[in-house]
Design a protein around this motif. Structure first.
Motif, PDB file in Angstrom:
ATOM      1  N   GLY A  14       2.522  -4.953  58.415  1.00 56.84           N
ATOM      2  CA  GLY A  14       1.207  -5.348  57.932  1.00 56.84           C
ATOM      3  C   GLY A  14       0.612  -6.510  58.687  1.00 56.84           C
ATOM      4  O   GLY A  14      -0.573  -6.808  58.532  1.00 56.84           O
ATOM      5  N   ASP A  15       1.403  -7.192  59.531  1.00 54.72           N
ATOM      6  CA  ASP A  15       0.882  -8.348  60.258  1.00 54.72           C
ATOM      7  C   ASP A  15       0.645  -8.042  61.734  1.00 54.72           C
ATOM      8  O   ASP A  15       0.796  -8.902  62.586  1.00 54.72           O
ATOM      9  N   ARG A  16       0.320  -6.802  62.026  1.00 50.16           N
ATOM     10  CA  ARG A  16      -0.127  -6.375  63.354  1.00 50.16           C
ATOM     11  C   ARG A  16       1.000  -6.248  64.372  1.00 50.16           C
ATOM     12  O   ARG A  16       0.745  -6.024  65.539  1.00 50.16           O
ATOM     13  N   ILE A  17       2.252  -6.379  63.970  1.00 47.58           N
ATOM     14  CA  ILE A  17       3.356  -6.212  64.905  1.00 47.58           C
ATOM     15  C   ILE A  17       3.742  -4.738  64.975  1.00 47.58           C
ATOM     16  O   ILE A  17       4.000  -4.106  63.950  1.00 47.58           O
ATOM     17  N   ILE A  18       3.744  -4.205  66.173  1.00 44.06           N
ATOM     18  CA  ILE A  18       4.188  -2.828  66.402  1.00 44.06           C
ATOM     19  C   ILE A  18       5.637  -2.890  66.847  1.00 44.06           C
ATOM     20  O   ILE A  18       5.952  -3.469  67.884  1.00 44.06           O
ATOM     21  N   ARG A  19       6.512  -2.295  66.053  1.00 40.97           N
ATOM     22  CA  ARG A  19       7.950  -2.403  66.283  1.00 40.97           C
ATOM     23  C   ARG A  19       8.414  -1.324  67.259  1.00 40.97           C
ATOM     24  O   ARG A  19       8.379  -0.137  66.967  1.00 40.97           O
ATOM     25  N   LEU A 110      -2.863  -8.533  78.210  1.00 41.08           N
ATOM     26  CA  LEU A 110      -1.638  -7.834  78.592  1.00 41.08           C
ATOM     27  C   LEU A 110      -0.687  -7.670  77.402  1.00 41.08           C
ATOM     28  O   LEU A 110       0.038  -6.669  77.316  1.00 41.08           O
ATOM     29  N   LEU A 111      -0.682  -8.631  76.501  1.00 41.66           N
ATOM     30  CA  LEU A 111       0.090  -8.483  75.265  1.00 41.66           C
ATOM     31  C   LEU A 111      -0.533  -7.402  74.383  1.00 41.66           C
ATOM     32  O   LEU A 111       0.160  -6.549  73.825  1.00 41.66           O
ATOM     33  N   ASP A 112      -1.851  -7.443  74.253  1.00 37.27           N
ATOM     34  CA  ASP A 112      -2.569  -6.492  73.410  1.00 37.27           C
ATOM     35  C   ASP A 112      -2.416  -5.067  73.919  1.00 37.27           C
ATOM     36  O   ASP A 112      -2.343  -4.106  73.144  1.00 37.27           O
ATOM     37  N   GLU A 113      -2.351  -4.915  75.245  1.00 39.65           N
ATOM     38  CA  GLU A 113      -2.237  -3.587  75.859  1.00 39.65           C
ATOM     39  C   GLU A 113      -0.796  -3.101  75.957  1.00 39.65           C
ATOM     40  O   GLU A 113      -0.551  -1.964  76.378  1.00 39.65           O
ATOM     41  N   GLY A 114       0.163  -3.951  75.597  1.00 40.58           N
ATOM     42  CA  GLY A 114       1.561  -3.544  75.653  1.00 40.58           C
ATOM     43  C   GLY A 114       2.147  -3.580  77.041  1.00 40.58           C
ATOM     44  O   GLY A 114       3.183  -2.951  77.306  1.00 40.58           O
ATOM     45  N   VAL A 115       1.536  -4.318  77.952  1.00 41.34           N
ATOM     46  CA  VAL A 115       2.083  -4.477  79.300  1.00 41.34           C
ATOM     47  C   VAL A 115       3.201  -5.516  79.278  1.00 41.34           C
ATOM     48  O   VAL A 115       4.291  -5.294  79.813  1.00 41.34           O
ATOM     49  N   LEU A 116       2.930  -6.662  78.671  1.00 45.52           N
ATOM     50  CA  LEU A 116       3.961  -7.671  78.422  1.00 45.52           C
ATOM     51  C   LEU A 116       4.534  -7.415  77.033  1.00 45.52           C
ATOM     52  O   LEU A 116       3.795  -7.404  76.039  1.00 45.52           O
ATOM     53  N   VAL A 117       5.841  -7.205  76.964  1.00 45.66           N
ATOM     54  CA  VAL A 117       6.490  -6.852  75.701  1.00 45.66           C
ATOM     55  C   VAL A 117       7.514  -7.925  75.346  1.00 45.66           C
ATOM     56  O   VAL A 117       8.548  -8.042  76.011  1.00 45.66           O
ATOM     57  N   PRO A 118       7.263  -8.754  74.324  1.00 46.51           N
ATOM     58  CA  PRO A 118       8.259  -9.740  73.912  1.00 46.51           C
ATOM     59  C   PRO A 118       9.514  -9.057  73.372  1.00 46.51           C
ATOM     60  O   PRO A 118       9.431  -8.114  72.574  1.00 46.51           O
ATOM     61  N   PHE A 119      10.680  -9.532  73.836  1.00 44.54           N
ATOM     62  CA  PHE A 119      11.951  -9.051  73.316  1.00 44.54           C
ATOM     63  C   PHE A 119      12.461 -10.040  72.284  1.00 44.54           C
ATOM     64  O   PHE A 119      12.571 -11.238  72.553  1.00 44.54           O
ATOM     65  N   LEU A 120      12.774  -9.531  71.096  1.00 47.90           N
ATOM     66  CA  LEU A 120      13.279 -10.356  70.007  1.00 47.90           C
ATOM     67  C   LEU A 120      14.767 -10.056  69.842  1.00 47.90           C
ATOM     68  O   LEU A 120      15.155  -8.928  69.531  1.00 47.90           O
ATOM     69  N   LEU A 121      15.586 -11.068  70.040  1.00 49.11           N
ATOM     70  CA  LEU A 121      17.034 -10.865  69.991  1.00 49.11           C
ATOM     71  C   LEU A 121      17.507 -10.626  68.560  1.00 49.11           C
ATOM     72  O   LEU A 121      18.130  -9.604  68.261  1.00 49.11           O
ATOM     73  N   GLY A 122      17.204 -11.556  67.668  1.00 45.97           N
ATOM     74  CA  GLY A 122      17.603 -11.408  66.274  1.00 45.97           C
ATOM     75  C   GLY A 122      16.445 -11.637  65.314  1.00 45.97           C
ATOM     76  O   GLY A 122      16.450 -11.143  64.183  1.00 45.97           O
ATOM     77  N   GLU A 123      15.427 -12.369  65.763  1.00 45.69           N
ATOM     78  CA  GLU A 123      14.280 -12.642  64.914  1.00 45.69           C
ATOM     79  C   GLU A 123      13.442 -11.375  64.718  1.00 45.69           C
ATOM     80  O   GLU A 123      13.518 -10.445  65.504  1.00 45.69           O
ATOM     81  N   ARG A 153       3.025  -5.492  70.485  1.00 44.49           N
ATOM     82  CA  ARG A 153       4.213  -4.652  70.594  1.00 44.49           C
ATOM     83  C   ARG A 153       5.417  -5.530  70.892  1.00 44.49           C
ATOM     84  O   ARG A 153       5.437  -6.225  71.904  1.00 44.49           O
ATOM     85  N   CYS A 154       6.417  -5.492  70.009  1.00 39.85           N
ATOM     86  CA  CYS A 154       7.635  -6.280  70.179  1.00 39.85           C
ATOM     87  C   CYS A 154       8.835  -5.346  70.220  1.00 39.85           C
ATOM     88  O   CYS A 154       8.872  -4.327  69.528  1.00 39.85           O
ATOM     89  N   LEU A 155       9.842  -5.710  71.008  1.00 41.44           N
ATOM     90  CA  LEU A 155      11.014  -4.876  71.218  1.00 41.44           C
ATOM     91  C   LEU A 155      12.255  -5.524  70.636  1.00 41.44           C
ATOM     92  O   LEU A 155      12.485  -6.721  70.815  1.00 41.44           O
ATOM     93  N   ARG A 156      13.040  -4.726  69.925  1.00 41.08           N
ATOM     94  CA  ARG A 156      14.404  -5.099  69.533  1.00 41.08           C
ATOM     95  C   ARG A 156      15.307  -3.915  69.824  1.00 41.08           C
ATOM     96  O   ARG A 156      14.838  -2.788  69.976  1.00 41.08           O
ATOM     97  N   LEU A 157      16.597  -4.162  69.888  1.00 36.90           N
ATOM     98  CA  LEU A 157      17.519  -3.045  70.054  1.00 36.90           C
ATOM     99  C   LEU A 157      17.479  -2.144  68.831  1.00 36.90           C
ATOM    100  O   LEU A 157      17.597  -0.921  68.940  1.00 36.90           O
ATOM    101  N   SER A 158      17.300  -2.733  67.669  1.00 35.69           N
ATOM    102  CA  SER A 158      17.088  -1.983  66.432  1.00 35.69           C
ATOM    103  C   SER A 158      16.368  -2.898  65.449  1.00 35.69           C
ATOM    104  O   SER A 158      16.577  -4.114  65.454  1.00 35.69           O
TER     105      SER A 158
END
Length: 506
Positions: A14-19, A110-123, A153-158
């Motif tokens: 709901g807070d605009r984060i695409i998992r 670039l964040l909005d377009e999904g070119v730069l993708v933050p990787f979240l380790l545990g957060e 768009r944010c990336l985690r392993l799961s």
């Protein structure tokens, strides 16, 4: 026009984060080693160790090198995965959004377009208070730009916390631990060649690898930080300071453990590790990437190389006037939005998908990359035309097996550059060779002002490594290629792991 790289159905909060997980990443996605706070070029590292310099002594050069690699990764790949900590603490990245201006707008886009993708380790949220120390300007700038992104768009392993923890332990932490635990089993001769050490270095290499394995065996969790403290840095110093001791193979061991440390994330998400120019090649790890690439036989390789030659003569282009010293993030984003960039990515993906059609698809990558370079030169600005250097694109096709390489260089004066030979002790053994295709600049010493791109496109199975290697050399000689012994440009030619970088002094 916004770009969308996700496949499947990523979940949205709901807070605009695409998992995102690895299924949603673009095919040509990279994680850039240049953003690691320990990265330094091989050349600069050698001088640091010899002159007893720390990172602080070479910071301007280090930052310049990393910046060139960072911008190039965004230009040459579809997506770039960036650890959240780098957005916050790495000035190479956060310089673009700690103040207002066109670079900051480019980061937001670039964040909005999904070119730069933050990787979240545990957060679970990129705005979550970090457990690590932060650069105040970087943190406040990061929070501000996050508030302006429509869909992040944010990336985690799961995104299941328990599963994410298991995957992080298994796919990243344990992979690094296992590498250190198995260092003593590495092939000494192959490693010596990759590290470019003299033949009499074999006993020292063997001893140091044995020491590393014994050390790791005595620890429950051998980390990179602990490895640095035990083997590389001066006693009672912080590894982040880069104060290296004078001991055998310090620079070489650092490069080796850094390479494995930085390949665990892209391996975990089944994408590419982007190893910078003038850094240790991935082949030094003595494993092949978990890529689904067709494996050819020796006869297929000979056909490819024989067919390529007449086509390569037709690829001569007029020199382009291009100088990237004034390149900024907004220039890269503008270039990504052109037809030339989209054509280049399409041709590169086609080469990856159909390496059997190597000649036509490789030459198409070349043509389209040259067109992209010309478009980017125009964006940087005609006002500096008189100061621009001439960029002359060259094709390089490299076959690498067991620490030895054959490079076919097509630059109007086609030739074979040979480094090493397959060792006698593996004469009757089968082996896998990696074939790389790259577009590079003619003047390798002017890397700061050049574009370069390339990719590992196929594997070649050699039934009897030494015999097949000699047969390949014989056939190339029959085709009329002159041979040049030595390492001419070997460590400067880029691929998707290894784009061109800055070779200037501080």
């Amino acid at each position: 026009m916004s770009e969308s790289f996700t496949t499947g159905e990523p979940s949205t909060t709901g807070d605009r984060i695409i998992r995102l997980d690895n299924r949603h990443l673009a095919p040509i996605t990279v994680a850039a080693q240049c953003l690691d706070n320990q990265w330094v070029t091989e050349d600069l590292l050698t001088r640091m160790v010899a002159r007893r310099q720390s990172y602080a002594d070479v910071e301007r050069r280090r930052r310049s090198d990393a910046r060139a690699e960072y911008l190039r990764s965004i230009l040459n790949a579809e997506q770039v995965v960036v650890n959240r900590a780098y957005f916050v603490n790495n000035p190479v990245v956060n310089r673009d959004f700690t103040s207002d201006g066109r670079p900051r707008e480019a980061v937001r886009a670039l964040l909005d377009e999904g070119v730069l993708v933050p990787f979240l380790l545990g957060e679970r949220d990129p705005a979550e208070e970090p457990a690590f120390g932060v650069d105040p300007a970087g943190w406040s700038g990061w929070l501000r730009v996050l508030g302006e992104v429509d869909a992040l768009r944010c990336l985690r392993l799961s995104w299941d916390d328990a599963e994410n923890e298991k995957l992080t332990q298994r796919s990243m932490i344990r992979e690094f631990e296992n590498f250190v635990l198995q260092m003593k089993t590495m092939n000494i001769e192959e490693l010596r060649r990759d590290l470019r050490l003299p033949e009499d270095a074999r006993p020292v290499i063997k001893q140091r690898l044995l020491e590393a394995t014994r050390w790791a065996t005595d620890l429950e969790h051998p980390t990179r930080d602990a490895f640095y403290r035990h083997f590389l840095t001066e006693p009672d110093t912080n590894p982040a300071e880069g104060k290296f001791r004078s001991a055998p193979l310090v620079a070489e061991l650092k490069q080796l453990v850094d390479l494995r440390y930085n390949t665990t994330l892209p391996d975990a998400v089944d994408r590419y590790a982007l190893v910078p120019a003038d850094s240790l090649r991935r082949s030094a790890l003595q494993e092949y990437r978990k890529e689904r690439r067709p494996e050819l036989g020796m006869s297929d390789l000979l056909t490819v190389l024989q067919t390529l030659r007449p086509y390569a003569f037709d690829l001569a282009q007029l020199p382009l006037r291009i100088d990237l010293t004034g390149l900024e993030l907004h220039h890269v984003r503008e270039a990504r939005r052109t037809d030339e960039w989209r054509d280049y990515v399409t041709s590169l993906q086609a080469l990856l998908d159909e390496p059997f059609d190597f000649v036509d698809r490789a030459t198409e990558v070349y043509r389209r990359y040259v067109a992209l370079a010309g478009r980017l030169a125009g964006m940087v600005g005609d006002r500096r035309l008189e100061a621009m250097a001439v960029w002359q694109p060259v094709i390089r096709v490299t076959v690498e097996v067991l620490g030895s390489t054959i490079s076919l260089v097509f630059d109007g004066d086609p030739r074979v550059e040979l480094v090493g030979d397959v060792a006698t002790e593996v004469a009757g053994r089968g082996a896998t060779a990696v074939v790389r295709f790259a577009v590079v600049g003619r003047d390798q010493r002017r890397a700061a002002r050049e574009l370069g791109t390339g990719v590992d496109v196929m594997r070649v199975h050699l039934e009897r490594a030494r015999e097949d290697w000699r047969e390949l050399l014989r056939r190339l000689d029959e085709l009329g290629f002159p041979f040049a012994e030595g390492d001419s440009g070997r460590d400067d030619d880029p691929n998707i792991d290894r784009p061109q970088g800055d070779d200037g002094d501080q």
